[in-house]
Enzyme design. Structure first.
Site, PDB file in Angstrom:
ATOM      1  N   SER A 122       0.689  -1.251  -0.008  1.00  0.00           N
ATOM      2  CA  SER A 122       0.124  -0.311   0.063  1.00  0.00           C
ATOM      3  C   SER A 122       0.897   1.166   0.183  1.00  0.00           C
ATOM      4  O   SER A 122       1.778   1.313  -0.871  1.00  0.00           O
ATOM      5  CB  SER A 122      -1.121  -0.083   1.267  1.00  0.00           C
ATOM      6  OG  SER A 122      -2.047   0.852   0.983  1.00  0.00           O
ATOM      7  N   ASP A 160      -4.722  -5.006  -3.442  1.00  0.00           N
ATOM      8  CA  ASP A 160      -3.885  -4.752  -2.274  1.00  0.00           C
ATOM      9  C   ASP A 160      -3.860  -5.953  -1.291  1.00  0.00           C
ATOM     10  O   ASP A 160      -4.986  -6.488  -0.808  1.00  0.00           O
ATOM     11  CB  ASP A 160      -4.504  -3.475  -1.611  1.00  0.00           C
ATOM     12  CG  ASP A 160      -3.466  -3.114  -0.604  1.00  0.00           C
ATOM     13  OD1 ASP A 160      -2.841  -3.745  -0.162  1.00  0.00           O
ATOM     14  OD2 ASP A 160      -3.551  -1.597  -0.416  1.00  0.00           O
TER      15      ASP A 160
END
Length: 810
Positions: A356, A640
């Protein structure tokens, strides 16, 4: 730049002939209220043919009898799961799917004929009776590539030549080979031209493939509508390397030639594959580690005050692992690395992993080939400016037009674009003053001399209409290559996104700019409703009962001798229409990052479940369903990793990397202990060496700046030095041992956790004051715990010396 070389050699693997005879069903369940089922059985073996075949329909009976046989040529090294789908035929509505039996063909031994009765419902005496015969194939052995988990089959190249024949006007044809790389092609033959250039198809040589040709006729008026003319050619019915003309009685002429796809004219062996199969590190990374160890050894001798140089086996592999949440993670990671640099510890680190927001920091740093040798304070100045600037221009109409233009160009180049690509362009605009042409493979310049740690990025491959909890696969990205931890399959970083088939690079696409990678690694928009539910409440039973189909293990009579690698026979019973509709709603993802699947065409090895490397990472309900696991999806769907748990540790736990110490820095919001605890539990369940990281309630209420977790009973487990994002002694100390003055107290007040914190994940800007506070906090937390890090380093070096000494003695 390293050169990718494949030392993989094809293995000869014989095929067999399988005959499946559908005999009968006894006491079949009813699909209709007032009548018995009009039953047929759909027979499908996807590893042998992508075309489904079916029995005749037997009307209005609970005891249908067929005695129909179906023939398949199968590759013995492949996990062949036969699907027997029992259906009720309806004339006016869609056919009812009653059940499907999944049968592992490896239960049948070569030379055997076995008649089995599948116990569909023992209470109702419902049984499906099938006879199997397995014989040797007269064909020469197929040449395959495999790592014991996935298999690349031998590929043939088909050339199709169409001539007009007796068709006088312009003719339009559709040619298709199911399961081939090309799938389908449209051709137009003009009356004033010579025969068109041959159409080419690449397909699995030993599959039961078919060439379908359709001549589309022009309809002048509805009343005189003619049906299109179609022809099917079975590609196993004519010899390889010989041109065959068929059929003579059609209105067009057709000649077909199939040839082996070999390594050039001089080398009559199957073309080498471009996907690296194997769980070992690539040669580039091994060369990097040799160079990096020299840097680490020299640094450790200096900071630990060692009397002698460290030998290669005595140098510990140290890694930095980070978690991320937007701008907070970006700023916090700069502070952490600055602190490590000031202590000269940065030169002891061999790997840096991120997820991230920390990937934003990493990609910025690795544009500079010598970033860790430069004063990070200067690099941070630009990051602070970018964090503080207004981000409104990134969302302006002019910017959106620019994004749209680039996305159109990306689509033309061959990529499948989504909102995540738009998000990546927005990230670029928020963190840069202009376009950044940097690419992942460009980061090799920052590690080619071992001068910086090797960066590793992570993503999860997911499936459409399946929750992340039910299916996900770890994908790692380095400047050298991109690959699956579970399958042991890797491609060069510059080839990620290009089109592959059966391990062969078929169409090279331009490598993506790094901003598109950033969008994928931090794709906060990919969560579906069930993912959100799991994040908020771990009680999944209610939703699973309403959204999952029923899969149960069933018995067959007589019992067959058990093979260690066989998969139990299972019966699939579909959920009702309401459940399917609910599942579609709950599991639909707003957006995912889509890239061409470089595993397209691969099949699962017959003994893949027994492979120890695969077992480390198999963790979902689909891992024992090979037909679903490696279905022929054209695109990977990448999200993610924080959707599962927020840590970037997995690539560091590959045993080939031999990581001794993990400096784990947490920058997430919410609980500072739960993410690592969930990761530790997960690794324990998978049998992956990792220390227990559970804190008691009192410790979780009053977190320290640093914790050391070790597993003294397992020498393969790394030592984890964990840094939660807390503001403890920094409130009173400007630097380690230097107390703050009264005027400086406000600078130590860093709100990292409250609802009013300026570091919320939703924030896309950080004011300079807030950026500096967080930067200084994480910098301080590292320096204030320097002694702990030095002690663990010294202890690890001594342990590695002792281990080597004991090995020499023994």
């Amino acid at each position: 730049m390293g050169i990718f070389t494949s030392k993989q050699q094809p293995e000869p693997a014989p095929c067999s002939l399988l005959t499946v005879k559908i005999i009968k069903i006894k006491n079949l369940r009813k699909a209709d209220l007032f009548t018995q089922s009009d039953c047929y059985v759909n027979v499908w073996l996807p590893t042998a043919s992508l075309k489904r075949t079916k029995t005749q329909t037997v009307n209005d009976t609970k005891d249908p009898v067929w005695n129909e046989s179906f023939h398949f040529r199968i590759q013995n090294q492949v996990k062949n799961i036969l699907e027997l789908k029992v259906c009720d035929e309806d004339k006016h509505t869609a056919d009812d799917h009653l059940l499907t039996v999944f049968f592992d063909v490896s239960k049948i031994q070569l030379g055997e004929t076995v008649r089995l009765s599948f116990q569909l419902n023992p209470q109702g005496n419902e049984e499906l009776e099938v006879e199997f015969t397995l014989e040797s194939s007269p064909d020469v052995p197929e040449k395959i590539f495999t790592n014991g988990v996935i298999v690349s089959r031998e590929v043939a190249c088909l050339e199709v030549q169409l001539d007009k024949g007796r068709v006088k006007s312009e003719s339009k044809f559709t040619l298709s080979v199911d399961g081939s790389y090309e799938e389908a092609k449209n051709l137009t033959l003009h009356s004033w031209l010579c025969p068109a250039a041959p159409a080419k198809f690449h397909y699995v040589k030993f599959n039961q493939s078919e060439l379908d040709i359709e001549l589309r006729r022009r309809v002048l008026c509805p009343a005189s509508r003619e049906r299109n003319e179609t022809t099917t050619v079975h590609l196993t019915s004519f010899p390889v390397e010989e041109k065959v003309t068929i059929p003579p009685n059609k209105t067009f002429d057709l000649s077909v030639k199939s040839k082996d796809w070999t390594q050039g004219l001089l080398f009559k062996r199957p073309k080498e594959i471009d996907v690296r199969l194997g769980y070992d590190l690539c040669s580039d990374e091994k060369n990097f580690l040799k160079k990096r160890k020299q840097v680490v050894a020299a640094t450790l001798k200096n900071i630990l005050h060692l009397e002698q140089d460290l030998k290669d086996h005595e140098v510990p592999v140290v890694a930095v692992s980070t978690t991320g949440s937007g701008m907070r993670a970006l700023a916090a990671m700069y502070g952490t690395l600055w602190g490590l640099q000031r202590l000269k510890l940065l030169d002891c680190v061999s790997y840096i992993t991120g997820s991230s927001g920390t990937t934003w920091t990493m990609t910025d740093l690795y544009e500079d080939a010598d970033w860790s040798y430069k004063d990070l304070g200067e690099i941070i100045k630009n990051a602070r400016k970018q964090a503080a600037k207004s981000k409104m221009s990134a969302f302006s109409l002019a910017s959106l037009k620019t994004y749209h233009k680039e996305l159109c160009q990306r689509t033309i180049a061959g990529y499948k674009t989504s909102f995540i690509d738009l998000w990546g362009l927005m990230i670029e605009a928020m963190l840069n003053d202009g376009n950044n042409n940097h690419k992942l493979s460009d980061q090799r310049r920052a590690v080619n001399r071992g001068q910086n740690p090797l960066p590793i990025y992570m993503a999860l491959n997911v499936k459409d209409n399946v929750t992340t909890k039910d299916f996900r696969e770890w994908v790692e990205f380095t400047p050298y290559e991109v690959g699956f931890l579970k399958y042991g399959a890797f491609v060069r970083a510059e080839n990620f996104g290009s089109e592959f088939y059966m391990g062969h690079l078929m169409k090279k696409l331009p490598e993506s700019r790094i901003c598109f990678m950033q969008g994928m690694w931090s794709s906060v928009f990919s969560k579906n409703l069930l993912d959100a539910w799991h994040s908020a409440d771990n009680s999944e039973d209610f939703w699973n009962r309403w959204t999952r189909d029923t899969v149960t293990e069933i018995e067959e009579v007589p019992d067959l001798p058990e093979q260690p690698h066989e998969i139990p026979t299972r019966m699939f019973t579909p959920a009702g229409g309401l459940s399917n509709a609910l599942r579609d709603i709950l599991t639909d993802r707003p957006a995912v990052s889509k890239y061409h699947n470089f595993l397209r065409g691969f099949q699962m090895h017959n003994e893949y479940m027994q492979n120890q490397q695969f077992s480390k990472w198999k963790d979902t309900i689909l891992d024992e369903s090979p037909n679903e696991l490696r279905d022929p999806t054209d695109h990977l769907e990448l999200v993610d990793t924080a959707f599962f748990f927020d840590t970037s540790c997995p690539p560091l736990l590959r045993p080939e990397r031999k990581v001794d110490i993990i400096l784990h820095f947490n920058y997430t919001g919410g609980s500072q202990a739960k993410p690592l605890e969930r990761a530790s539990t997960y690794f324990s369940e998978q049998g992956i060496p990792f220390p227990k990281t559970i804190l008691n309630d009192e410790e979780m209420k009053n977190l320290n700046e640093c914790y050391v977790f070790e597993d003294t009973d397992n020498a393969d487990a790394p030592t984890v030095i964990y840094f939660p994002l807390v503001n403890d002694t920094f409130q009173r100390y400007l630097a380690p041992g230097v107390e703050r003055s009264t005027a400086e107290m406000s600078l130590g007040n860093v709100d990292v956790s409250s609802a009013f914190s300026p570091y919320s994940t939703r924030q896309v800007s950080l004011q300079e004051e807030d950026f500096n506070k967080l930067l200084n906090l994480t910098n301080y937390n590292v320096q204030n715990n320097a002694n702990t890090i030095f002690q663990i380093l010294h202890k690890t070096v001594e342990r590695k010396k002792q281990v080597q000494g004991s090995q020499i003695v023994s």
